[in-house]
Design an enzyme around this catalytic site. Structure first.
Site, mmCIF file in Angstrom:
data_model
loop_
_atom_site.group_PDB
_atom_site.id
_atom_site.type_symbol
_atom_site.label_atom_id
_atom_site.label_comp_id
_atom_site.label_asym_id
_atom_site.label_seq_id
_atom_site.Cartn_x
_atom_site.Cartn_y
_atom_site.Cartn_z
ATOM 1 C CE LYS A 371 -0.488 0.063 5.052
ATOM 2 N NZ LYS A 371 -1.415 0.046 6.188
ATOM 3 C CE1 TYR A 597 9.642 32.217 -0.409
ATOM 4 C CE2 TYR A 597 10.242 29.895 -0.280
ATOM 5 C CZ TYR A 597 9.734 30.970 -0.996
ATOM 6 O OH TYR A 597 9.321 30.796 -2.284
#
Length: 705
Positions: A371, A597
């Site tokens: 999965k 940033y």
């Protein structure tokens, strides 16, 4: 300045030197002058090409980029195959393969000598790269260098120093044996490795001696090279004249000088020089044939300089035309290792399968959990690889994941562990999936559709998530009575099997006991449990003795656990996944300057930074800002905020970092390693989350060694 200096420009000169070697431009003016040009000076051409290959290959060898190395060898093999086709008519015309042993001669030419006199370079390069890569992986670059020098030394006595070897019977016997396999020691074993390694050493050292000193030593060694060649020639010692002792220092200092001369990287020049190398013998034939046809031999053949200039001009012009007008297939996708990628070690995956099966009871099979894109490893490729090694059952979380496997040819049982709405029962049937029934209500909804499907019943033994409560036996019996649902298994999930605390062990044993009691009750009611399974990764590692038909390894398949987890079995699982990206640019950050940033990082001193081509949209956690990556086998701390597409690291302490270098975020680089466990711990997460969130932009490179 380009990091490759004027290497590309010199490629063109090297191509003309190869043509000179085969046309003897000074022969009409003096044999000695032509010997110096063609048998000494022109001998720098092929070693130069080899050093360029080594210089640019080393970073991929050092970082274990097997896909790139294989692609390089395939490219050289393809060029060789095209060259064989191009020159086969000349071989046949010359009657080269008309003798009684033509088959053996062809095999020898094909794999060692080249099927035309200049084509030995291609099989030699493939063989040399293979040898060097193997040795570096086995014993490191230092010892590979020593062995390469020894091989070159042996080759010298089968080439330009053969007259010396003839004086010793044992040496002569040895070389005669060599010459039954190869006509020359100028080949991929004796000559190629040393020049590849020299290019690699220059790349790795990356220390600049002044241009004037490099030039001085080049001139000195070049003078000695000419003297060596003339001395050997005067004493008639040479069998061939491709390998000289002084060629090694000449090539080293020449290469260093070229790196320091300003130049521009040019793919066009690279392509033209390669085409010139391949096609020039045909141009020689064409000029000679045309001159003979028009009775112009005196001007175009007997005058060796005119022959050289004519052949060179035609070769150069035709090479440019071929490069410009030859239809090329546009590659619509970038190289898998162009920006950021995951490397998957399939050999480690298969070793983990063996280790897990080895601790389980003999009759317990694995149901591989693939999965979440096989925990970030690539579900389709992983499932197919496991299937090839005997795993025939798989578990996914959603019907979409199951359908993807089926559409890509994955066979065997595929169990959908999660909830699927009843309206999708047609897809369950169509793609032959096995659906988990999470409770009686769900069973009734599925059964109401009137479509027969295979199901497994999830039993809640204490996790209190999905599943029918183990105490609700009547619900279980009613599920079995749903006529369109064919129950092929029952399973549960352990809540704290990763813990070895006494209270958690007691709870896990209580869950196991509930599961066993439930399955026994089903059997007493003549309701077959079918496939029973309760152990996931930690259940296998801490409770390997449980005698069920299946166990469901997930994260353990991929060689990853959580950093602080303790397990009760002694199993050395191997990490399967590495995450790598590239250095985009290296910059200098002055003291007091701020970066990224929010100006989140301020430099306290002048420092060197590298921008790495991977970010949080690729699955790198944004809160990994206190983490590290590996460049050139050394750790570099992440600084500033991680961006969507990039992150920045401090490389002040790492010498020679440059654009194009490979950065390792998870995995090994030399003797250093960063594990998924370490990264997830620094991010306050677990490995399952870290790996399953890897972004779809990552490319995947799979290898089996």
């Amino acid at each position: 300045m380009s990091k490759s200096g004027s290497l590309d420009s010199f490629r063109l000169l090297a191509a003309f030197l190869v043509i000179a070697n085969h046309t003897s431009p000074l022969l009409s003016y003096g044999e000695d002058a032509d010997f110096i040009l063609t048998r000494i000076i022109a001998r720098i051409a092929v070693p130069f090409f080899l050093m360029v290959s080594g210089y640019f290959l080393y970073q991929y060898i050092e970082n274990g980029d097997n896909a790139y190395i294989l692609a390089f060898c395939k490219k050289i093999g393809l060029l060789y195959a095209l060259s064989i086709v191009l020159f086969l008519p000349l071989n046949l015309y010359a009657g080269h393969y008309e003798g009684t042993n033509w088959g053996l001669e062809f095999v020898k030419d094909l794999f060692v000598d080249g099927t035309f006199y200049h084509l030995w370079y291609f099989p030699g390069l493939i063989a040399g790269v293979s040898i060097v890569v193997f040795l570096i992986r086995a014993i490191g670059l230092k010892w590979t260098s020593i062995i390469s020098v020894l091989l070159y030394g042996i080759g010298l006595f089968g080439d330009s120093y053969y007259g010396v070897a003839e004086q010793f019977p044992s040496f002569e016997v040895f070389f005669q044996a060599v010459f039954t396999v190869a006509d020359y020691t100028r080949n991929g074993v004796f000559m190629v490795p040393i020049f590849l390694v020299m290019g690699m050493l220059i790349y790795k050292r990356n220390k600049t001696v002044s241009f004037s000193i490099n030039l001085l030593f080049f001139v000195i060694s070049f003078t000695f090279l000419i003297g060596e060649g003339l001395l050997l020639h005067a004493n008639d010692i040479q069998r061939h004249d491709s390998m000289y002792f002084m060629l090694l220092p000449v090539m080293y200092f020449l290469f260093q000088c070229l790196l320091q001369i300003r130049g521009k990287s040019s793919k066009s020049i690279r392509n033209v020089s390669t085409i010139m190398y391949i096609i020039h013998p045909w141009m020689i034939v064409l000029v000679r044939f045309t001159a003979e046809f028009f009775t112009l031999e005196k001007w175009f053949v007997e005058n060796s300089m005119v022959l050289f200039l004519t052949v060179s001009s035609l070769t150069f012009i035709l090479s440019w035309m071929l490069m410009i007008f030859w239809p090329t297939r546009k590659n619509s996708t970038p190289s898998p290792i162009s920006r950021a990628w995951a490397e998957i070690d399939l050999a480690a995956l298969n070793e983990n399968v063996k280790l897990l099966k080895g601790i389980l009871p003999k009759n317990t099979e694995l149901m591989a959990v693939v999965k979440a894109n096989a925990y970030g490893h690539g579900a389709v490729k992983i499932a197919k690889e496991l299937s090839n090694h005997g795993v025939k059952s798989f578990a996914v979380a959603t019907i979409a994941e199951g359908i993807e496997l089926r559409k890509n040819g994955v066979k065997g049982e595929i169990l959908v562990l999660g909830y699927t709405p009843a309206q999708y029962i047609g897809e369950i049937k169509k793609f032959k999936l096995t659906q988990t029934v999470i409770g009686l209500s769900h069973a009734k909804q599925l059964n109401k559709q009137g479509v027969p499907i295979k199901v497994q019943i999830k039993i809640d033994t204490g996790m209190h998530r999905l599943g029918t409560d183990a105490s609700h036996l009547s619900d279980l019996k009613e599920i079995y009575n749903c006529k369109h649902l064919h129950v092929v298994g029952v399973f549960s999930h352990l809540a704290v099997s990763d813990s070895v605390r006494s209270e958690d062990i007691a709870f896990t044993e209580l869950q196991i006991d509930k599961f066993n009691q439930t399955t026994k009750w089903l059997e007493s009611q003549l309701l077959l449990p079918g496939q029973r399974h309760i152990q996931a990764s930690y259940g296998i590692l801490n409770y390997p003795h449980l005698p069920y038909e299946y166990a469901r390894p997930g994260i353990a398949l991929y060689g990853v656990l959580s950093k602080n987890d303790t397990v009760r079995t002694d199993v050395e699982l191997k990490p399967v996944l590495s995450i790598k990206a590239r250095v985009a640019v290296v910059k200098t950050l002055q003291r007091g300057e701020q970066l990224g940033y929010g100006r989140a990082f301020s430099a306290t001193t002048m420092m060197k930074t590298a921008v790495i081509t991977i970010g949080y949209s690729d699955g790198i956690p944004r809160n990994m800002e206190n983490g590290e990556i590996l460049i050139r086998s050394q750790k570099a701390p992440i600084i500033g905020r991680i961006c969507m597409d990039q992150l920045v690291v401090d490389v002040s302490a790492i010498e020679g970092v440059q654009a194009g270098d490979i950065a390792t975020l998870i995995g090994k680089d030399g003797t250093e390693q960063i594990t998924a466990e370490e990264v997830s711990e620094k991010c306050g997460s677990i490995t399952n989350e870290l790996l399953s969130r890897l972004g779809s932009r990552l490319d995947y490179v799979y290898h089996s060694n």
